[in-house]
Enzyme design. Structure first.
Site, PDB file in Angstrom:
ATOM      1  N   LYS A 247       0.810  -1.212   0.000  1.00  0.00           N
ATOM      2  CA  LYS A 247       0.000   0.000   0.000  1.00  0.00           C
ATOM      3  C   LYS A 247       0.848   1.268   0.000  1.00  0.00           C
ATOM      4  CE  LYS A 247      -0.784   0.453   5.000  1.00  0.00           C
ATOM      5  NZ  LYS A 247      -1.817   0.574   6.039  1.00  0.00           N
ATOM      6  N   ASP A 248       2.165   1.147   0.259  1.00  0.00           N
ATOM      7  CA  ASP A 248       3.045   2.307   0.243  1.00  0.00           C
ATOM      8  C   ASP A 248       3.567   2.642  -1.146  1.00  0.00           C
ATOM      9  OD1 ASP A 248       2.729   2.540   2.946  1.00  0.00           O
ATOM     10  OD2 ASP A 248       4.692   1.732   3.482  1.00  0.00           O
TER      11      ASP A 248
ATOM     12  N   ARG B  18      -7.794   8.116   5.866  1.00  0.00           N
ATOM     13  CA  ARG B  18      -8.877   7.173   5.560  1.00  0.00           C
ATOM     14  C   ARG B  18      -9.557   6.697   6.833  1.00  0.00           C
ATOM     15  NH1 ARG B  18      -8.740   2.050   6.479  1.00  0.00           N
ATOM     16  NH2 ARG B  18      -6.487   2.097   6.742  1.00  0.00           N
ATOM     17  N   ARG B  19      -8.755   6.311   7.823  1.00  0.00           N
ATOM     18  CA  ARG B  19      -9.337   5.853   9.094  1.00  0.00           C
ATOM     19  C   ARG B  19     -10.045   6.997   9.811  1.00  0.00           C
ATOM     20  NH1 ARG B  19      -3.843   3.320  10.125  1.00  0.00           N
ATOM     21  NH2 ARG B  19      -3.970   1.246   9.205  1.00  0.00           N
TER      22      ARG B  19
ATOM     23  N   ARG C 158       2.098   9.101  14.942  1.00  0.00           N
ATOM     24  CA  ARG C 158       3.227   8.473  14.269  1.00  0.00           C
ATOM     25  C   ARG C 158       4.012   7.680  15.288  1.00  0.00           C
ATOM     26  NH1 ARG C 158       7.304  11.168  10.377  1.00  0.00           N
ATOM     27  NH2 ARG C 158       7.938   8.978  10.421  1.00  0.00           N
TER      28      ARG C 158
ATOM     29  N   ARG D 168       3.317   3.335  19.690  1.00  0.00           N
ATOM     30  CA  ARG D 168       1.874   3.578  19.548  1.00  0.00           C
ATOM     31  C   ARG D 168       1.082   2.828  20.618  1.00  0.00           C
ATOM     32  NH1 ARG D 168       0.436   3.939  13.132  1.00  0.00           N
ATOM     33  NH2 ARG D 168       2.374   4.913  12.449  1.00  0.00           N
TER      34      ARG D 168
ATOM     35  N   CYS E 259      -1.956   7.007  -1.735  1.00  0.00           N
ATOM     36  CA  CYS E 259      -2.192   6.015  -0.694  1.00  0.00           C
ATOM     37  C   CYS E 259      -2.595   6.639   0.633  1.00  0.00           C
ATOM     38  CB  CYS E 259      -0.966   5.120  -0.510  1.00  0.00           C
ATOM     39  SG  CYS E 259       0.512   6.043  -0.094  1.00  0.00           S
TER      40      CYS E 259
END
Length: 343
Positions: free
Chosen positions: A93-94, A141-142, A159, A165, A252
């Protein structure tokens, strides 16, 4: 910026030929992903080793939308083009949707679970988070789909590597984070997940959970060797999702979700056949609207199915929807740690 290269994990597998050099970033997740490709090559009798590439994105604490996801993939591609490495392993996806003729995606191994995952305090699921709960995520998107659910959550940018995280939840800085389930699975941290988000709640990013194993197009021997690692249902699904993204002319980091699956169906004569099901959405980043559409067709028509569904979303008004500005968060939970490449 000059990239630095460090070789590690050399394996000869009893062969006299030089090991295939597999380029990867140095994060735990990237090393784990590239390690699966190395191990598969060794199991097939092909010596292989990992070569760690440091990218400018690893040294920056700026949000991904500012530095651009391309910094993570372009450094690997530069080394591939220069011949420093033979293979590059990317989170698919990157990669940009435009094909670079210098390179071939020789293999797309079987995909990890593409869903997003919620990691929340006190074991809560999404519907149990109270209004005003602070949720961190790296992806527009999220953020867009979370806002569209109307749960009254405060969405903040995030990030950092996976461990940093997760600590933001365990140490009480955030009530929850949303992260790719595939990344947690690959490093053995699915125990942290409090809910795997079904596509009806949140559609994942196109090609989320899939790896792209890339080599130079002018190396037919290696193309053939890597092709043995390819999974055709995964390739068809990813091709459909990325064709949709390309037709929408969206990057993306755009608020576009899509998931394709190759499933078995039965015709009127009772014969079993395979078809590809593709679902997608385009969301306003402020959560004011989400457009959804779906299509079913033959796996061999994956790319055209993706383009067709994209045109349907455009007809529904996706272009205008994607131009809605993102709300400014009250707090920025950006972390200065190097970013993992499967967000």
């Amino acid at each position: 910026m000059t990239t630095t290269v460090q070789e590690e994990d050399t394996v000869t597998a009893g062969s006299m030929r030089a090991p295939w050099r597999i380029g990867t970033r140095g994060s735990l997740l990237a090393l784990t992903q590239a390690g699966t490709v190395r191990d598969a090559l060794i199991a097939a009798g092909q010596p292989a080793e990992l070569v760690v590439i440091k990218t400018p994105g690893d040294l920056s604490s700026d949000p991904v939308q500012k530095i651009g996801v391309g910094v993570f993939t372009s450094a690997l591609r530069d080394e591939l083009a220069a011949g420093t490495i033979d293979v590059a392993v990317h989170s698919y996806k990157d990669l940009p949707t435009a094909q670079d003729p210098r390179f071939t995606i020789a293999a797309i191994p079987p995909r990890e679970d593409p869903r997003d995952a919620l990691v929340a305090r006190d074991g809560l699921v999404l519907g149990e988070l109270p209004a005003g709960a602070v949720v961190g995520t790296s992806a527009p998107r999220r953020a867009a789909q979370l806002r569209a659910l109307g749960l009254g959550l405060e969405i903040v940018p995030l990030r950092g590597n996976i461990d940093s995280r997760l600590r933001k939840v365990s140490e009480g800085e955030l009530d929850a984070i949303v992260i790719a389930r595939a990344g947690l699975s690959r490093i053995g941290r699915t125990d942290a997940i409090t809910e795997s988000l079904e596509p009806v709640q949140m559609l994942p990013a196109p090609s989320q959970g899939a790896l792209a194993v890339e080599c130079r197009s002018d190396d037919p021997e290696l193309v053939d060797i890597l092709a043995e690692l390819d999974d055709q249902p995964t390739r068809a699904a990813v091709l459909a999702e990325r064709a949709l993204l390309g037709e929408l002319e969206a990057g993306c980091t755009a608020p576009i979700g899509a998931i394709a699956e190759v499933v078995e169906s039965i015709d009127e004569d009772g014969r079993i056949f395979e078809e590809l099901s593709l679902r997608a959405c385009a969301a306003a980043i402020d959560g004011s609207d989400v457009l959804r559409a779906s299509i079913v067709g033959a796996p061999q028509d994956a790319a055209e199915l993706g383009r067709t569904l994209a045109r349907e979303l455009l007809d529904l008004g996706a272009r205008a929807l994607l131009s809605v500005d993102e709300p400014t968060p009250a707090t920025d939970f950006t972390n200065s740690s190097p970013m993992e490449n499967n967000r």
